[in-house]
Design an enzyme around this catalytic site. Structure first.
Site, PDB file in Angstrom:
ATOM      1  N   GLY A 239      23.915   4.162   0.704  1.00 45.13           N
ATOM      2  CA  GLY A 239      22.979   3.037   0.664  1.00 45.13           C
ATOM      3  C   GLY A 239      22.454   2.538   1.983  1.00 45.13           C
ATOM      4  N   GLU A 275      29.245   7.916   0.683  1.00 45.32           N
ATOM      5  CA  GLU A 275      28.283   8.803   0.019  1.00 45.32           C
ATOM      6  C   GLU A 275      26.866   8.571   0.537  1.00 45.32           C
ATOM      7  OE1 GLU A 275      28.669   7.390  -3.984  1.00 45.32           O
ATOM      8  OE2 GLU A 275      30.540   8.441  -4.354  1.00 45.32           O
ATOM      9  N   PRO A 276      26.624   8.744   1.821  1.00 45.96           N
ATOM     10  CA  PRO A 276      25.264   8.529   2.311  1.00 45.96           C
ATOM     11  C   PRO A 276      24.335   9.675   1.908  1.00 45.96           C
ATOM     12  CG  PRO A 276      26.666   9.296   4.105  1.00 45.96           C
ATOM     13  CD  PRO A 276      27.548   9.194   2.896  1.00 45.96           C
ATOM     14  N   GLY A 277      23.137   9.346   1.512  1.00 41.85           N
ATOM     15  CA  GLY A 277      22.131  10.358   1.192  1.00 41.85           C
ATOM     16  C   GLY A 277      20.919  10.167   2.086  1.00 41.85           C
ATOM     17  N   ARG A 278      20.258   9.030   1.875  1.00 35.02           N
ATOM     18  CA  ARG A 278      18.996   8.755   2.573  1.00 35.02           C
ATOM     19  C   ARG A 278      19.142   8.812   4.089  1.00 35.02           C
ATOM     20  NH1 ARG A 278      14.814   5.783   0.333  1.00 35.02           N
ATOM     21  NH2 ARG A 278      16.238   5.011  -1.247  1.00 35.02           N
ATOM     22  N   CYS A 346      -5.401  12.857 -10.387  1.00 37.28           N
ATOM     23  CA  CYS A 346      -6.335  12.003 -11.132  1.00 37.28           C
ATOM     24  C   CYS A 346      -5.688  10.695 -11.574  1.00 37.28           C
ATOM     25  CB  CYS A 346      -6.874  12.772 -12.326  1.00 37.28           C
ATOM     26  SG  CYS A 346      -7.616  14.309 -11.799  1.00 37.28           S
ATOM     27  N   GLU A 347      -5.289   9.884 -10.626  1.00 38.75           N
ATOM     28  CA  GLU A 347      -4.719   8.558 -10.885  1.00 38.75           C
ATOM     29  C   GLU A 347      -4.964   7.735  -9.634  1.00 38.75           C
ATOM     30  OE1 GLU A 347      -0.876   7.697 -12.224  1.00 38.75           O
ATOM     31  OE2 GLU A 347      -0.673   9.517 -13.424  1.00 38.75           O
TER      32      GLU A 347
HETATM   33  C1  LIG Z   1      22.024   7.491  -4.823  1.00 42.89           C
HETATM   34  C2  LIG Z   1      23.464   7.348  -4.628  1.00 42.89           C
HETATM   35  C3  LIG Z   1      24.008   7.436  -3.346  1.00 42.89           C
HETATM   36  C4  LIG Z   1      23.184   7.626  -2.104  1.00 42.89           C
HETATM   37  O1  LIG Z   1      22.398   6.526  -1.769  1.00 42.89           O
HETATM   38  P1  LIG Z   1      21.566   6.567  -0.396  1.00 42.89           P
HETATM   39  O2  LIG Z   1      20.818   5.298  -0.408  1.00 42.89           O
HETATM   40  O3  LIG Z   1      20.676   7.744  -0.458  1.00 42.89           O
HETATM   41  O4  LIG Z   1      22.541   6.634   0.719  1.00 42.89           O
HETATM   42  C5  LIG Z   1      25.377   7.365  -3.220  1.00 42.89           C
HETATM   43  N1  LIG Z   1      26.178   7.196  -4.300  1.00 42.89           N
HETATM   44  C6  LIG Z   1      25.687   7.104  -5.555  1.00 42.89           C
HETATM   45  C7  LIG Z   1      26.612   6.935  -6.691  1.00 42.89           C
HETATM   46  C8  LIG Z   1      24.316   7.165  -5.760  1.00 42.89           C
HETATM   47  O5  LIG Z   1      23.830   7.065  -6.996  1.00 42.89           O
END
Ligand SMILES: *Cc1c(COP(=O)(O)O)cnc(C)c1O
Length: 426
Positions: A239, A275-278, A346-347
């Site tokens: 997050g 759990e970092p993604g972004r 087309c939007e």
């Molecule tokens: C989407 C998600 C993440 C990653 O969130 P980011 O904002 O991308 O870091 C981590 N854990 C869970 C359970 C998620 O659904």
């Protein structure tokens, strides 16, 4: 910091000119930087140094196997939210004991897949899911480590579509019910509660919501331990936000986030998972598009690109801002002008930016969407029968296509015509 910089008047990805990639693969496309992915993973890893920990990349942000291999090679685990992601992580060589299974709607088939292939833990999100997982695991004669995702009812102060930690959101179990749920788990076969999970949302730009959530987790850890549960792992979710607009104040850094974790949870002696993604993938990727036409409208000029909302949906879906820069570096002091930057779909929703100040551009010029590495390619669709755009990975002076653009035939031949629509036999 990322590795997309101007050099000698044009944009580079590490040591490779964007124009060179465009000439080879055509536009539009995504390009990712290995050095940036590596740097971001290491920032998190180092921020948790001294505490037992595992950084589990939330692969839904950008799930190409080449990206997974870069991160897994550095020691990352993966956070998956579907059977497909689980299979992808395994295909990329990630061992089961480094894969965390999250998500609110896991099916029996998805549970079986992960139980067969090996899994680090399931994060349980509801009591019905708990009951089903117990049944599936016990039926297979295994006991699986689980955490319960608690909903701490804190305001993540982010976009409503990506806030997940308020009681009105669909995620997790109300924290007030947690003790009862852990007691139920202890009585069920096939499950072993080993920790607590929390994830309050995405693109958080302040630490305070994390602090509030983690304080509640700390308190719950003590309560559950007093109830006799061996809580030894805390999954703190992802997050942490990224600076989409260079002009805005930057969100907290992974080091500050790590310090907060240490301060609020360090004394508990738990293994920490995040759990970092972004933050890992976002600024590690850009989307490159070409200007097809510049069209003069009523009081405004439109830059019509070959990239569209189906390729990068964040502006249409979340009203998200992406900095958009020309691939050829503008001359210093050049006068900028406002453009509405749009795609060909087309939007009217297919609008990336309104009245965006840009140096003058013309047909054939390339532009780069910064911060497009996360929730970009993975959210793309073939709307308007536009082929999914290629993904390219750069590593210093090398680059490779890590997902090619499908041909029209590959796209349309997935349709199957039922026999009754075929020409009648004569
Ligand atoms: C989407 C998600 C993440 C990653 O969130 P980011 O904002 O991308 O870091 C981590 N854990 C869970 C359970 C998620 O659904």
């Amino acid at each position: 910091m990322d590795h997309f910089l101007y050099r000698g008047g044009e944009l580079f990805a590490e040591e490779v000119a964007i124009s060179e990639i465009a000439a080879k693969v055509g536009t539009p496309f995504y390009v990712y930087s290995t050095a940036t992915l590596t740097r971001h993973y290491r920032l998190f890893d180092e921020a948790l140094e001294g505490m037992p920990h595992l950084v589990c990349y939330a692969m839904k942000a950008a799930s190409n196997q080449a990206i997974l291999k870069v991160l897994a090679g550095l020691g990352a685990g993966m956070d998956v939210v579907s059977g497909g992601e689980y299979a992808r992580a395994k295909a990329a060589g990630v061992p089961g004991d480094r894969i965390v299974f999250s998500g609110i709607g896991k099916t029996r088939d998805e549970m079986r897949l992960a139980l067969l292939g090996g899994v680090r833990q399931f994060n349980i999100e509801s009591e019905p899911e708990m009951a089903v997982l117990s049944e599936v695991a016990a039926g297979m004669g295994v006991t699986v480590p689980v955490t319960v995702r608690v909903n701490p009812d804190v305001d993540a102060r982010t976009h409503a579509k990506i806030a997940t930690g308020k009681s009105e959101n669909k995620f997790g179990i109300p924290i007030a019910r947690a003790r009862a749920v852990y007691a139920r788990i202890a009585a069920l076969p096939g499950l072993e509660a080993i920790g607590i999970d929390v994830h309050i949302g995405s693109q958080l730009t302040e630490l305070e919501p994390f602090r509030q959530a983690y304080e509640k987790v700390a308190e719950l850890t003590e309560l559950l331990r007093a109830d006799g549960h061996d809580i030894r792992r805390l999954d703190l979710g992802g997050g942490l936000g990224i600076p989409y607009e260079r002009s805005n104040q930057a969100p907290p850094l992974p080091t500050e986030y790590g310090a907060l974790i240490r301060q609020v949870l360090g004394h508990l002696g738990c293994e920490i998972e995040i759990e970092p993604g972004r933050l890992i993938a976002g600024n590690a990727g850009v989307m490159i598009a070409e200007v097809i036409y510049v069209k003069s409208g009523e009081g405004r000029d439109f830059l019509i690109l070959d990239g569209a909302m189906n390729d990068l949906i964040r502006p249409a879906m979340y009203g998200a801002h992406h900095d958009i820069i020309p691939v050829i570096e503008p001359a210093p002091g050049i006068e900028q002008q406002p453009y509405d930057i749009v795609g060909p779909v087309c939007e009217s929703g297919d609008t990336f930016a309104r009245a965006r100040m840009m140096p003058p551009l013309k047909g054939g010029d390339l532009v780069a969407f910064r911060g497009a590495g996360a929730y970009g390619a993975v959210m793309a669709s073939e709307y308007n029968t536009r082929p999914l755009i290629p993904e390219v990975l750069v590593n210093e002076h090398q680059f490779a296509v890590i997902r090619p653009r499908p041909t029209y035939d590959e796209m349309i031949n997935r349709d199957k015509i039922p026999v009754w629509l075929n020409d009648p036999p004569c």
